[in-house]
Design an enzyme around this catalytic site. Sequence first.
Site, PDB file in Angstrom:
ATOM      1  N   TYR A 230      49.828 108.560  36.996  1.00 56.19           N
ATOM      2  CA  TYR A 230      49.895 107.505  35.993  1.00 56.19           C
ATOM      3  C   TYR A 230      48.516 107.100  35.498  1.00 56.19           C
ATOM      4  O   TYR A 230      48.402 106.426  34.470  1.00 56.19           O
ATOM      5  CB  TYR A 230      50.542 106.242  36.590  1.00 56.19           C
ATOM      6  CG  TYR A 230      52.038 106.278  36.806  1.00 56.19           C
ATOM      7  CD1 TYR A 230      52.845 107.319  36.345  1.00 56.19           C
ATOM      8  CD2 TYR A 230      52.656 105.227  37.482  1.00 56.19           C
ATOM      9  CE1 TYR A 230      54.212 107.313  36.557  1.00 56.19           C
ATOM     10  CE2 TYR A 230      54.029 105.214  37.690  1.00 56.19           C
ATOM     11  CZ  TYR A 230      54.803 106.251  37.235  1.00 56.19           C
ATOM     12  OH  TYR A 230      56.161 106.234  37.447  1.00 56.19           O
ATOM     13  N   GLY A 231      47.498 107.460  36.239  1.00 61.20           N
ATOM     14  CA  GLY A 231      46.161 106.909  36.008  1.00 61.20           C
ATOM     15  C   GLY A 231      45.554 107.190  34.652  1.00 61.20           C
ATOM     16  O   GLY A 231      44.670 106.457  34.204  1.00 61.20           O
TER      17      GLY A 231
ATOM     18  N   ASP B 177      56.171 104.819  43.748  1.00 57.39           N
ATOM     19  CA  ASP B 177      54.828 105.160  43.270  1.00 57.39           C
ATOM     20  C   ASP B 177      54.972 106.289  42.262  1.00 57.39           C
ATOM     21  O   ASP B 177      56.031 106.902  42.130  1.00 57.39           O
ATOM     22  CB  ASP B 177      53.940 105.593  44.447  1.00 57.39           C
ATOM     23  CG  ASP B 177      52.525 105.965  44.015  1.00 57.39           C
ATOM     24  OD1 ASP B 177      51.994 105.304  43.098  1.00 57.39           O
ATOM     25  OD2 ASP B 177      51.946 106.910  44.573  1.00 57.39           O
ATOM     26  N   SER B 178      53.882 106.584  41.569  1.00 55.30           N
ATOM     27  CA  SER B 178      53.877 107.698  40.624  1.00 55.30           C
ATOM     28  C   SER B 178      54.134 109.023  41.335  1.00 55.30           C
ATOM     29  O   SER B 178      54.580 109.984  40.715  1.00 55.30           O
ATOM     30  CB  SER B 178      52.533 107.765  39.903  1.00 55.30           C
ATOM     31  OG  SER B 178      51.484 107.970  40.834  1.00 55.30           O
TER      32      SER B 178
ATOM     33  N   CYS C 239      51.774 101.201  43.779  1.00 47.42           N
ATOM     34  CA  CYS C 239      50.950 101.884  42.786  1.00 47.42           C
ATOM     35  C   CYS C 239      50.020 100.868  42.141  1.00 47.42           C
ATOM     36  O   CYS C 239      50.480  99.955  41.434  1.00 47.42           O
ATOM     37  CB  CYS C 239      51.845 102.537  41.724  1.00 47.42           C
ATOM     38  SG  CYS C 239      50.919 103.377  40.420  1.00 47.42           S
ATOM     39  N   ASN C 240      48.727 100.985  42.396  1.00 45.30           N
ATOM     40  CA  ASN C 240      47.759 100.047  41.851  1.00 45.30           C
ATOM     41  C   ASN C 240      47.723 100.076  40.329  1.00 45.30           C
ATOM     42  O   ASN C 240      47.486  99.051  39.689  1.00 45.30           O
ATOM     43  CB  ASN C 240      46.359 100.371  42.398  1.00 45.30           C
ATOM     44  CG  ASN C 240      46.195  99.973  43.852  1.00 45.30           C
ATOM     45  OD1 ASN C 240      45.843  98.850  44.174  1.00 45.30           O
ATOM     46  ND2 ASN C 240      46.446 100.916  44.747  1.00 45.30           N
ATOM     47  N   THR C 241      47.950 101.241  39.740  1.00 41.70           N
ATOM     48  CA  THR C 241      47.936 101.350  38.282  1.00 41.70           C
ATOM     49  C   THR C 241      49.039 100.494  37.677  1.00 41.70           C
ATOM     50  O   THR C 241      48.818  99.742  36.718  1.00 41.70           O
ATOM     51  CB  THR C 241      48.092 102.819  37.847  1.00 41.70           C
ATOM     52  OG1 THR C 241      46.978 103.579  38.346  1.00 41.70           O
ATOM     53  CG2 THR C 241      48.129 102.936  36.337  1.00 41.70           C
TER      54      THR C 241
ATOM     55  N   CYS D 287      43.823 102.959  45.052  1.00 41.64           N
ATOM     56  CA  CYS D 287      44.917 103.864  44.701  1.00 41.64           C
ATOM     57  C   CYS D 287      45.601 104.241  45.997  1.00 41.64           C
ATOM     58  O   CYS D 287      44.929 104.588  46.979  1.00 41.64           O
ATOM     59  CB  CYS D 287      44.391 105.110  43.985  1.00 41.64           C
ATOM     60  SG  CYS D 287      45.669 106.367  43.692  1.00 41.64           S
ATOM     61  N   THR D 288      46.938 104.185  46.022  1.00 44.13           N
ATOM     62  CA  THR D 288      47.645 104.431  47.278  1.00 44.13           C
ATOM     63  C   THR D 288      47.574 105.885  47.733  1.00 44.13           C
ATOM     64  O   THR D 288      47.878 106.187  48.892  1.00 44.13           O
ATOM     65  CB  THR D 288      49.118 103.995  47.173  1.00 44.13           C
ATOM     66  OG1 THR D 288      49.733 104.633  46.034  1.00 44.13           O
ATOM     67  CG2 THR D 288      49.215 102.479  47.026  1.00 44.13           C
ATOM     68  N   HIS D 289      47.170 106.793  46.853  1.00 45.24           N
ATOM     69  CA  HIS D 289      46.950 108.176  47.287  1.00 45.24           C
ATOM     70  C   HIS D 289      45.708 108.299  48.170  1.00 45.24           C
ATOM     71  O   HIS D 289      45.630 109.186  49.022  1.00 45.24           O
ATOM     72  CB  HIS D 289      46.774 109.095  46.068  1.00 45.24           C
ATOM     73  CG  HIS D 289      48.029 109.406  45.324  1.00 45.24           C
ATOM     74  ND1 HIS D 289      48.638 108.491  44.489  1.00 45.24           N
ATOM     75  CD2 HIS D 289      48.785 110.536  45.272  1.00 45.24           C
ATOM     76  CE1 HIS D 289      49.715 109.051  43.953  1.00 45.24           C
ATOM     77  NE2 HIS D 289      49.827 110.285  44.404  1.00 45.24           N
TER      78      HIS D 289
END
Length: 272
Positions: free
Chosen positions: A48-49, A16-17, A79-81, A190-192
């Site tokens: 990354y968003g 992920d970012s 990471c969805n982005t 978003c995974t966060h």
Amino acid sequence: MAHATIDADAPIGVFDSGVGGLSVLRALHALLPAERLLYVADSGHAPYGDKPVAYVQARAEHCLDTLRRAGCKAAVVACNTVTGLSIGALRARHPDWPIVAIEPAVKPAVAATRSGTVAVLATRNTVRSAGLARLIEQHGGGVRVLAQACPGWVERVEQGRLDGPETERMVAEVVGPLVQAGADVLALGCTHFPFLRPVIERVAGPGVQVLDPAPAVARELQRRLQAAGALRRADGRTATLPLLTSGDPATVATVAQRLLGDSLTVHAAPLP
């Protein structure tokens, strides 16, 4: 085309970012506790968003290449982005390697709504991505899907600031208007954001359902590894998590350990 046999003892790579993808890794570990895991947190380049697409693509390629060189038997894009912007290109780069990618739970959200309005909470790049537009077109049906950017949320999680008045204010500024607009399901894009779930649920109220797609990602990876005969057998060893990061290893390890609790002991090192 014949594929090489997958080494069941090799680790699963997750990237992920930053530390947000640990919400996916947590789901993987819960479902597949015997598996070895390797995590890449590109924290030095997070979030990354709001970055240019080409920049995100280049960083994603570097992270996946790192996992491939480390001998991972499969990769999870947590990471969805990245999924929304470039998953097709990444899979084309590694056509013989199982890559499972997370995406916002639009379909389950549409199925669950009673009000006819759902919201996707995501980064700006995910909100603008062709991937999310495609999901909404495919699964939106007659439901109103509100795609909402959540500025500052990723940074909050990266700092380990998961609660408190300022975090609650930031969440309320986004979630309050969505609930007032009739959204009764919030899909975390978003995974966060699962690490902010207690605050999101508190702000949204008991009538609003919050959906995290991480368990579905874990089930899909389990299915693919099982089909390939590549699930690892338990050996009774204490689970540890090697973590590579482009950020400061000590800082990232501290936040990661807080997010994971006692489930995994984190050992962080610089990202090559």
